[in-house]
Design a protein around this motif. Structure first.
Motif, PDB file in Angstrom:
ATOM      1  N   TYR A  50       0.830  -1.204   0.000  1.00 15.31           N
ATOM      2  CA  TYR A  50       0.000   0.000   0.000  1.00 15.31           C
ATOM      3  C   TYR A  50       0.867   1.257   0.000  1.00 15.31           C
ATOM      4  N   GLY A  51       2.000   1.210   0.700  1.00 11.74           N
ATOM      5  CA  GLY A  51       2.933   2.340   0.670  1.00 11.74           C
ATOM      6  C   GLY A  51       3.485   2.572  -0.729  1.00 11.74           C
ATOM      7  N   ILE A  52       3.806   1.504  -1.422  1.00  9.84           N
ATOM      8  CA  ILE A  52       4.288   1.628  -2.809  1.00  9.84           C
ATOM      9  C   ILE A  52       3.180   2.162  -3.701  1.00  9.84           C
ATOM     10  N   TYR A  53       1.955   1.696  -3.487  1.00 12.76           N
ATOM     11  CA  TYR A  53       0.814   2.192  -4.261  1.00 12.76           C
ATOM     12  C   TYR A  53       0.630   3.698  -4.054  1.00 12.76           C
ATOM     13  N   LEU A  54       0.752   4.148  -2.813  1.00 14.12           N
ATOM     14  CA  LEU A  54       0.636   5.581  -2.536  1.00 14.12           C
ATOM     15  C   LEU A  54       1.781   6.362  -3.172  1.00 14.12           C
ATOM     16  N   PRO A  56      -4.869  11.340  -3.023  1.00 19.18           N
ATOM     17  CA  PRO A  56      -5.428  11.416  -1.669  1.00 19.18           C
ATOM     18  C   PRO A  56      -6.685  10.565  -1.502  1.00 19.18           C
ATOM     19  N   GLY A  57      -7.385  10.288  -2.584  1.00 16.88           N
ATOM     20  CA  GLY A  57      -8.572   9.451  -2.513  1.00 16.88           C
ATOM     21  C   GLY A  57      -8.251   8.018  -2.149  1.00 16.88           C
ATOM     22  N   ALA A  58      -6.999   7.610  -2.315  1.00 18.72           N
ATOM     23  CA  ALA A  58      -6.589   6.263  -1.924  1.00 18.72           C
ATOM     24  C   ALA A  58      -6.434   6.155  -0.413  1.00 18.72           C
ATOM     25  N   VAL A  59      -6.287   7.300   0.264  1.00 19.75           N
ATOM     26  CA  VAL A  59      -6.091   7.302   1.708  1.00 19.75           C
ATOM     27  C   VAL A  59      -7.371   7.713   2.422  1.00 19.75           C
ATOM     28  N   ARG A  60      -8.026   8.719   1.900  1.00 17.02           N
ATOM     29  CA  ARG A  60      -9.227   9.259   2.539  1.00 17.02           C
ATOM     30  C   ARG A  60     -10.463   8.889   1.744  1.00 17.02           C
ATOM     31  N   ARG A  61     -11.549   8.739   2.467  1.00 12.42           N
ATOM     32  CA  ARG A  61     -12.823   8.501   1.815  1.00 12.42           C
ATOM     33  C   ARG A  61     -13.244   9.783   1.116  1.00 12.42           C
ATOM     34  N   LYS A  62     -13.718   9.650  -0.108  1.00  8.14           N
ATOM     35  CA  LYS A  62     -14.159  10.828  -0.844  1.00  8.14           C
ATOM     36  C   LYS A  62     -15.532  11.229  -0.325  1.00  8.14           C
ATOM     37  N   VAL A 116      -0.482  12.591   1.397  1.00  6.77           N
ATOM     38  CA  VAL A 116      -0.210  11.270   0.809  1.00  6.77           C
ATOM     39  C   VAL A 116       1.237  10.861   1.078  1.00  6.77           C
ATOM     40  N   HIS A 117       2.154  11.813   1.011  1.00  8.56           N
ATOM     41  CA  HIS A 117       3.572  11.530   1.248  1.00  8.56           C
ATOM     42  C   HIS A 117       3.771  11.005   2.679  1.00  8.56           C
ATOM     43  N   ASN A 118       3.163  11.675   3.662  1.00 12.20           N
ATOM     44  CA  ASN A 118       3.282  11.208   5.042  1.00 12.20           C
ATOM     45  C   ASN A 118       2.564   9.879   5.256  1.00 12.20           C
ATOM     46  N   ALA A 119       1.419   9.690   4.603  1.00 16.18           N
ATOM     47  CA  ALA A 119       0.701   8.421   4.717  1.00 16.18           C
ATOM     48  C   ALA A 119       1.549   7.274   4.150  1.00 16.18           C
ATOM     49  N   MET A 120       2.270   7.542   3.070  1.00 21.66           N
ATOM     50  CA  MET A 120       3.147   6.529   2.482  1.00 21.66           C
ATOM     51  C   MET A 120       4.222   6.123   3.492  1.00 21.66           C
ATOM     52  N   TYR A 121       4.865   7.119   4.114  1.00 23.79           N
ATOM     53  CA  TYR A 121       5.891   6.805   5.100  1.00 23.79           C
ATOM     54  C   TYR A 121       5.307   6.079   6.311  1.00 23.79           C
ATOM     55  N   LEU A 122       4.091   6.403   6.685  1.00 18.55           N
ATOM     56  CA  LEU A 122       3.466   5.707   7.807  1.00 18.55           C
ATOM     57  C   LEU A 122       3.156   4.251   7.467  1.00 18.55           C
ATOM     58  N   MET A 123       2.817   3.982   6.230  1.00 12.02           N
ATOM     59  CA  MET A 123       2.588   2.585   5.829  1.00 12.02           C
ATOM     60  C   MET A 123       3.899   1.791   5.875  1.00 12.02           C
ATOM     61  N   PHE A 124       4.999   2.421   5.445  1.00  8.70           N
ATOM     62  CA  PHE A 124       6.295   1.751   5.547  1.00  8.70           C
ATOM     63  C   PHE A 124       6.704   1.570   7.010  1.00  8.70           C
ATOM     64  N   LYS A 155      -2.635  10.736  13.456  1.00  7.14           N
ATOM     65  CA  LYS A 155      -3.397  11.893  13.935  1.00  7.14           C
ATOM     66  C   LYS A 155      -2.619  13.176  13.703  1.00  7.14           C
ATOM     67  N   LYS A 156      -1.305  13.134  13.904  1.00  4.14           N
ATOM     68  CA  LYS A 156      -0.460  14.301  13.657  1.00  4.14           C
ATOM     69  C   LYS A 156      -0.486  14.665  12.173  1.00  4.14           C
ATOM     70  N   ASN A 157      -0.435  13.679  11.294  1.00  2.00           N
ATOM     71  CA  ASN A 157      -0.534  13.918   9.851  1.00  2.00           C
ATOM     72  C   ASN A 157      -1.893  14.506   9.509  1.00  2.00           C
ATOM     73  N   GLU A 158      -2.933  13.997  10.147  1.00  2.00           N
ATOM     74  CA  GLU A 158      -4.289  14.494   9.901  1.00  2.00           C
ATOM     75  C   GLU A 158      -4.420  15.957  10.333  1.00  2.00           C
ATOM     76  N   ASP A 159      -3.829  16.291  11.472  1.00  2.00           N
ATOM     77  CA  ASP A 159      -3.896  17.678  11.939  1.00  2.00           C
ATOM     78  C   ASP A 159      -3.063  18.624  11.078  1.00  2.00           C
ATOM     79  N   THR A 160      -1.919  18.144  10.597  1.00  2.00           N
ATOM     80  CA  THR A 160      -1.028  18.993   9.812  1.00  2.00           C
ATOM     81  C   THR A 160      -1.524  19.178   8.386  1.00  2.00           C
ATOM     82  N   ASN A 161      -1.895  18.112   7.716  1.00  2.00           N
ATOM     83  CA  ASN A 161      -2.232  18.168   6.292  1.00  2.00           C
ATOM     84  C   ASN A 161      -3.679  17.821   5.990  1.00  2.00           C
ATOM     85  N   GLY A 162      -4.497  17.594   6.997  1.00  2.00           N
ATOM     86  CA  GLY A 162      -5.840  17.079   6.808  1.00  2.00           C
ATOM     87  C   GLY A 162      -6.829  18.087   6.271  1.00  2.00           C
TER      88      GLY A 162
END
Length: 109
Positions: free
Chosen positions: A24-28, A34-40, A54-62, A100-107
């Protein structure tokens, strides 16, 4: 032979989770969608920084995949499933805090 079967029975779930999280990290990384991470949602899903999100979500998946690999190493070297379970729960708590930190920063705006 019996030890190998017991070991494989202990690690198949963390290995599967590591492969799924890394995939999933590679997919991101490839799609940057962003639709791959968040519900539209109906409001257009406005983000402060979609690429950063998306960049932070990718690193979080790794990060989560690394936690699963560490869990396999703990099972291999200690043969103690309880220590590995405690490690995975604590890793998931840190993951949730960072998400949650990613959500607050880039959400959402």
């Amino acid at each position: 032979m019996n030890d190998l079967i017991t070991f494989m029975n202990s690690i198949w779930i963390p290995v599967l989770l590591a492969v799924l999280c890394a995939g999933y990290g590679i997919y991101l990384a490839v799609t940057k969608d962003p639709g791959a991470v968040r519900r539209k949602s109906g409001r257009g899903d406005l983000l402060k920084d979609p690429i950063g999100y998306v960049h932070n979500a990718m690193y979080l998946m790794f990060f989560m995949a690394l936690g699963c690999v560490i869990m396999v190493a703990i099972i291999y070297f200690t043969a103690n499933d309880m220590i590995a379970t405690i490690e995975s729960i604590s890793w998931f708590i840190v993951f949730a805090f960072l998400w949650k930190k990613n959500e607050d920063t880039n959400g959402a705006l």
